[in-house]
Write an enzyme that holds these catalytic residues in place. Sequence first.
Site, PDB file in Angstrom:
ATOM      1  N   MET A   1      -5.065  -0.822   1.131  1.00  5.34           N
ATOM      2  CA  MET A   1      -5.351   0.035   2.268  1.00  5.34           C
ATOM      3  C   MET A   1      -6.096   1.291   1.819  1.00  5.34           C
ATOM      4  O   MET A   1      -5.929   1.753   0.693  1.00  5.34           O
ATOM      5  CB  MET A   1      -4.051   0.431   2.979  1.00  5.34           C
ATOM      6  CG  MET A   1      -3.390  -0.719   3.704  1.00  5.34           C
ATOM      7  SD  MET A   1      -4.464  -1.433   4.965  1.00  5.34           S
ATOM      8  CE  MET A   1      -3.297  -2.372   5.913  1.00  5.34           C
ATOM      9  N   CYS A   2      -6.886   1.841   2.702  1.00  6.41           N
ATOM     10  CA  CYS A   2      -7.711   3.013   2.410  1.00  6.41           C
ATOM     11  C   CYS A   2      -7.018   4.286   2.903  1.00  6.41           C
ATOM     12  O   CYS A   2      -5.982   4.238   3.561  1.00  6.41           O
ATOM     13  CB  CYS A   2      -9.073   2.879   3.086  1.00  6.41           C
ATOM     14  SG  CYS A   2      -9.914   1.311   2.734  1.00  6.41           S
TER      15      CYS A   2
END
Length: 281
Positions: free
Chosen positions: A1-2
């Site tokens: 995930m960013c």
Amino acid sequence: MCRWAAYRGEPLYLEELVSSPAHSLIEQSHCATRAKTATNGDGFGIAWYGDRPEPGRYRDILPAWSDCNLKSIARQIRSRLFLAHVRAATGGGTRRDNCHPFVFGRWAFMHNGQIGDFEHLRRPMENMLDDELYAARTGTTDSELLFLLALQFGLESNPLGAVADVLGFVERLAGQLSRRGLVRFTAAFSNGEELFAVRYASDRKAPTLYAAPMGPQGGYCLVSEPLNDDTAWAEIPDGSAVIVGENGVDVRLFGATDAPVQNRPVANSLPLAAGSDLELT
């Protein structure tokens, strides 16, 4: 995930989100605390608005913590509206074209999340794009494709409605193809005037989103996780859309449907810190 951060208000130096806070975006790139993966080292990008209608942009494939140019740029550039992103790849190679934010015309877009079984949905999704938007696709991520589809579905005239239609289209397409098609989507996007954000997931497990006042009176910041231990940060509930504009912050219920976004308040589900001037309509 960013991890990502966005700001709208009186001009601030980019470093006030990107590098200066105790838990800045650069700090989150190697030590995120509210994500499945602590390291977000697959590139970074910033998009900012100045005197021209289209945003400036700087992206690279280096980890944000190791790019000396990023700190220098963030220290010198002031903007009234900007988006910044550090990437942890869930699909698509580590290349500049896959780094957020993505831009088209006056629009900038960045995303944290993913589409399940994307490799099986990609081709029919791309087939929905007209020639101009298809030609604008330079990367391979689901994020860029969602952005271009939102433009195809009317982002210019109805930003939140277009995103709702795109997410609904993806879920229906997955069902028609007997694919899982799980959508997890927390994104920020802007036309240079207003800042929008959406937090949504098919399984009600959307990536996190927080908001807090920042800078001079009337400025607001939207982030994947708080930049410091200030109690002013309020978590935006799953199934919500946010608009930051001239009149402050508007938080609405959001769903992936063909219908326009529901314009109902969610004040009861959004606890605000004492002293916060975040207003819901």
